[in-house]
Design an enzyme around this catalytic site. Structure first.
Site, PDB file in Angstrom:
ATOM      1  N   ARG A   1       0.946  -1.243  -0.131  1.00  0.00           N
ATOM      2  CA  ARG A   1      -0.151   0.415   0.068  1.00  0.00           C
ATOM      3  C   ARG A   1       0.529   1.567   0.132  1.00  0.00           C
ATOM      4  NH1 ARG A   1      -2.554  -3.182  -2.619  1.00  0.00           N
ATOM      5  NH2 ARG A   1      -4.790  -3.885  -1.466  1.00  0.00           N
TER       6      ARG A   1
ATOM      7  N   ASP B   1      -7.257  -1.068   4.197  1.00  0.00           N
ATOM      8  CA  ASP B   1      -6.663  -0.680   3.302  1.00  0.00           C
ATOM      9  C   ASP B   1      -7.578   0.545   3.324  1.00  0.00           C
ATOM     10  OD1 ASP B   1      -5.094  -2.647   1.871  1.00  0.00           O
ATOM     11  OD2 ASP B   1      -6.301  -3.532   0.353  1.00  0.00           O
TER      12      ASP B   1
END
Length: 431
Positions: free
Chosen positions: A106, A135
């Protein structure tokens, strides 16, 4: 929002494909950024898919060799060298099992997203992360760290979007209605996230933690019980200051020294032995427990090799202190704080401890597992392991009589506890 430009973290999957259509219907000018972090993806097909949904050509960026609205950012090398390798060096593992494959990707992807935002002047970032997941936190914290003035569009937290779509089944129906091609089917609606380090699987039938994952789910590894070679194979992995520097294939007499090639080789070899499968329930940062199935073949081998060399090389108390920092750093990465003051501090401390972790480890790979079978320090690095001192054949400078005093001092508090509170209770069993 007519005319406003939004950067969409695009994967080509079900969620972001539907979100792309939804954003266009909201009159946004959308720039799709698809990050190549080593997943097996047909990026040309993904680009065509996005353009078919309705993205227009209106910008030129140089993150990849595409002068299109859909930007493919090739960040594989950065992902391995700037994120995976440091994670191996730090020994990061979340809740003692998860090697953070998605979590590490990420911040790497976020760098590409922010670069696109800078070059385009976009004020908005959109993503397809669920409102129940990690996320959303990871992408947004990274975005705010790298571009503090950016504004976020999170459809899965939008009231109207959530009213229209309860979950993946509604998205599948929406995609079929609008001619959006997706790989998810009602019969197998689990979600996947892939990169060069791992593949994760969640949702759908996997949401029942008592349901065994089907055998056809796995993509990086073979079934270790039925399809892996019976004979083990060995590799030698070199480290310098805790970072992997080489992988020697003893069977093929070849040495890999480039990080990307090292990981690709270990993924292929480890995958052929079914190494790196885990099926776990983990604690999400947002407070939920979730079930995930993961494949991390190359990362599992590297982690085990590094761990063995680290115990071999480090002072005991340094190792214990480092383990505390490792666990905190694993939490920071999992929770989305790669770019944070605490992560910078923890990583700097761990890197200091890794200065002595240089040498090589011989790993044996067998069906379903790997293990260290030999190790040695680098020639110029020194070693705390003293073969003569530890030998059972010679005293080697160790005075056995000193152990009596060592034991006596440690026994003081044990004896004092008995004096103050009486004997320790010992279970009695009937004869």
């Amino acid at each position: 929002m007519t005319g406003e430009t939004v950067i969409l973290a695009y994967s080509g999957g079900l969620d972001t494909s539907c979100i792309l259509k939804w954003l266009l219907d909201q009159q946004y000018q959308v720039i799709c950024v698809l990050a190549d972090v080593g997943q097996k993806e047909d990026f040309v097909a993904a680009e065509k898919k996005a353009l078919k949904i309705g993205a227009k050509k209106n910008i030129q960026l140089t993150l990849y060799l595409l002068d299109l609205q859909v930007i493919v950012a090739d960040v594989k090398q950065s992902f391995v060298e700037d994120y995976i390798w440091p994670a191996i060096q730090m020994g990061l593992v979340y809740e003692e099992r998860y090697l953070l494959g998605t979590s590490l990707a990420r911040p790497c992807i976020s760098v590409a997203l922010m670069e696109a935002a800078r070059q385009s002047g976009a004020k908005y970032l959109a993503h397809g992360a669920t409102g129940k997941g990690n996320d959303q936190v990871r992408f947004e914290l990274c975005a705010y760290a790298l571009k503090p003035d950016l504004q976020i569009i999170a459809p899965w937290r939008d009231v109207e979007f959530c009213r229209r779509f309860q979950g993946r089944q509604d998205l599948i129906a929406y995609a079929q209605e609008h001619g959006i091609e997706v790989s998810a089917k009602p019969a197998t609606p689990w979600s996947t996230d892939a990169n060069i380090l791992h593949i994760s699987y969640e949702s759908g039938i996997l949401e029942n933690p008592n349901t065994v994952a089907p055998g056809n789910l796995y993509e990086m590894t073979v079934d270790p019980l039925t399809k892996a070679p019976r004979d083990p194979v060995r590799v030698v992995i070199g480290f310098d200051s805790g970072l992997p520097t080489s992988v020697e294939d003893l069977a093929g007499s070849r040495v890999y020294t480039k990080p990307l090639e090292m990981l690709q080789f270990l993924n292929e070899l480890g995958g052929s032995y079914g190494i790196g499968r885990i099926d776990i329930v983990e604690n999400r940062y947002v407070g939920l427990k979730s079930r995930g199935v993961y494949e991390t073949p190359g990362g599992t081998i590297l982690y085990a090799a590094h761990q063995d060399l680290e115990v071999f090389a480090l002072d005991r108390e340094v190792l214990r202190t480092k383990q505390v920092l490792r666990d905190r750093m694993a939490d920071y990465v999992y929770n989305g704080f790669w770019f944070s003051p605490e992560a910078i501090y923890a990583r700097s401390c761990i890197e200091l401890a890794q200065q002595r972790v240089s040498g090589q480890v011989t790993m044996e790979l067998a069906p379903g597992y790997c293990r260290a079978i030999a190790r040695k320090a680098s020639k110029d690095g020194g070693a705390l392991y003293n073969e003569q001192l530890v030998s059972m054949d010679v005293h080697g400078g160790y005075v056995p009589q000193d152990a009596g005093g060592f034991i006596a001092i440690n026994a003081v508090r044990i004896r004092e506890h008995v004096r103050a509170f009486g004997p320790y209770l010992v279970p009695k069993r009937e004869q």
